[in-house]
Design a protein around this motif. Structure first.
Motif, PDB file in Angstrom:
ATOM      1  N   ARG A 141      -5.161 -20.982-110.638  1.00 53.65           N
ATOM      2  CA  ARG A 141      -4.892 -22.357-111.039  1.00 53.65           C
ATOM      3  C   ARG A 141      -5.823 -22.702-112.190  1.00 53.65           C
ATOM      4  O   ARG A 141      -7.026 -22.454-112.133  1.00 53.65           O
ATOM      5  N   THR A 142      -5.276 -23.264-113.250  1.00 52.73           N
ATOM      6  CA  THR A 142      -6.049 -23.592-114.441  1.00 52.73           C
ATOM      7  C   THR A 142      -5.897 -25.072-114.734  1.00 52.73           C
ATOM      8  O   THR A 142      -4.775 -25.590-114.811  1.00 52.73           O
ATOM      9  N   LEU A 143      -7.032 -25.763-114.886  1.00 58.38           N
ATOM     10  CA  LEU A 143      -7.033 -27.182-115.191  1.00 58.38           C
ATOM     11  C   LEU A 143      -7.487 -27.379-116.621  1.00 58.38           C
ATOM     12  O   LEU A 143      -8.541 -26.893-117.026  1.00 58.38           O
ATOM     13  N   CYS A 148      -2.121 -28.738-116.753  1.00 52.44           N
ATOM     14  CA  CYS A 148      -2.662 -27.726-115.851  1.00 52.44           C
ATOM     15  C   CYS A 148      -1.516 -26.832-115.395  1.00 52.44           C
ATOM     16  O   CYS A 148      -0.343 -27.194-115.492  1.00 52.44           O
ATOM     17  N   SER A 187       3.797 -25.368-114.700  1.00 52.86           N
ATOM     18  CA  SER A 187       2.958 -26.189-115.576  1.00 52.86           C
ATOM     19  C   SER A 187       3.187 -27.651-115.246  1.00 52.86           C
ATOM     20  O   SER A 187       4.315 -28.066-114.954  1.00 52.86           O
ATOM     21  N   CYS A 218      -4.627 -32.634-111.744  1.00 53.25           N
ATOM     22  CA  CYS A 218      -4.518 -32.483-113.190  1.00 53.25           C
ATOM     23  C   CYS A 218      -5.027 -33.761-113.834  1.00 53.25           C
ATOM     24  O   CYS A 218      -4.464 -34.839-113.617  1.00 53.25           O
ATOM     25  N   SER A 225     -11.581 -29.732-117.159  1.00 51.44           N
ATOM     26  CA  SER A 225     -11.199 -28.333-117.266  1.00 51.44           C
ATOM     27  C   SER A 225     -11.668 -27.587-116.055  1.00 51.44           C
ATOM     28  O   SER A 225     -12.027 -28.164-115.031  1.00 51.44           O
ATOM     29  N   GLU A 229     -13.678 -28.426-112.211  1.00 55.71           N
ATOM     30  CA  GLU A 229     -13.191 -27.907-110.925  1.00 55.71           C
ATOM     31  C   GLU A 229     -14.279 -27.121-110.214  1.00 55.71           C
ATOM     32  O   GLU A 229     -14.479 -27.256-109.007  1.00 55.71           O
TER      33      GLU A 229
END
Length: 331
Positions: A141-143, A148, A187, A218, A225, A229
């Motif tokens: 998982r990418t914020l 995100c 996304s 998000c 970012s 997190e």
């Protein structure tokens, strides 16, 4: 060549053409489960009319095609040649494999003899293992600042020739979006708050579905970012760790202080107090006692020395009280 020979030749071609009525049907069998091979209604009527039918299995052994008879029906009776593994149904002339194994895959054929020709139906049996319940895993998982993303994976522990499909509803929308493949990339924008997905794993003989739902963290704030997190997840762990350390140190100090107190009390119990009596020896006075001229008798208490009154010891027999009477001197 006369007319009779032409007629026989035509009949032989017709018979040869009737020997091969090329219908083939693919059947998918479930491993360890029953598999039914059913014939068409037309073949059922032919069987009732001509009362001469048989089931057989064909295989290639070293390049040579061999056939094995499984069941025969003669109009009144039927013979099952593999009672432990198959079952013949005389009501519709179908053949059932009771417990399908991988070795049962292959070519099967049902044939009805119609005097000078044969009507047949061929089957190609394929055996598949049933799929297990799929497991959905959050791979990553990418914020980011403005969006995100989330990567999901759907896997099964068993099953042959498995295919995957996804249905997901994102945010507040109820419309389902289909995706294919075991891997899913999603996304999101900051306005979306949750995601719900279902993964279906299927093959020719079975299918299973698992659902997955998660909140979408998000943020569109600066610095929203992966660093944030990590901070959100690490800070509570650090606070808990410090609390555990402080609590452990307090317990250790309390136990050490308590041990010292118990040790001190033990030493006091084991100690013995010895009182040493020291007496002061009075020196004899060399000068003579002064003569007091009084008209009456005077009692003088010279000395009395003993132990303190609080000492529970018997009096010293060597110390006595001397009463000295002094008489006046007459001139």
């Amino acid at each position: 060549m006369d007319c009779s020979e032409y007629i026989l030749l035509i009949i032989s071609f017709c018979c040869a053409g009737g020997m091969s009525s090329g219908l083939e049907k693919t059947v998918y069998g479930s491993l360890e489960g029953p598999t039914l091979l059913s014939i068409t209604l037309e073949l059922q009527n032919f069987t009732v009319q001509f009362s001469d039918a048989r089931w057989k299995r064909s295989a290639l052994n070293g390049g040579t095609k061999t056939s094995t008879f499984l069941a025969i029906y003669d109009g009144k009776n039927y013979t099952n040649y593999m009672k432990e593994r198959i079952k013949f149904h005389p009501e519709n002339f179908s053949l059932e494999i009771l417990k399908t194994a991988r070795t049962d895959a292959g070519h099967y054929e049902y044939t009805v003899n119609k005097h000078f020709e044969e009507q047949s139906l061929q089957f190609q049996l394929e055996v598949y293992e049933r799929v297990s319940v799929p497991d959905i895993q959050l791979v990553s998982r990418t914020l980011g600042n403005e969006s995100c993303s989330m990567n999901l994976s759907c896997v099964v522990s068993s099953g042959d020739n498995v295919t995957y499909s996804w249905n997901c509803s994102e945010g507040n929308t109820s419309q389902l979006h289909p995706y294919n493949g075991s891997f899913l990339h999603l996304s999101f924008t900051p306005g979306e708050g949750s995601v719900s997905c279902s993964c279906t794993a299927r093959n020719r003989v079975s299918q299973q579905t698992t659902r997955f739902s998660s909140s979408v963290e998000c943020s569109n704030k600066p610095g929203g970012s992966l660093r944030n997190e990590l901070l959100v997840s690490i800070v509570p762990i650090a606070i808990v760790g410090v609390g555990v350390l402080v609590f452990g140190a307090g317990v250790t100090c309390w136990l050490r202080h308590r041990g010292q107190e118990e040790h001190s009390q033990q030493e006091k119990k084991e100690s013995i107090t010895i009182y040493s009596q020291v007496q002061r020896v009075e020196q004899k006075r060399s000068r003579t006692r002064p003569v007091v001229k009084i008209s009456e008798c005077t009692t003088i208490y010279v000395s009395a020395t003993g132990l303190p009154p609080d000492m529970a010891q018997p009096p010293n027999p060597g110390l006595v009280t001397i009463y000295d009477i002094v008489m006046p001197v007459t001139s």
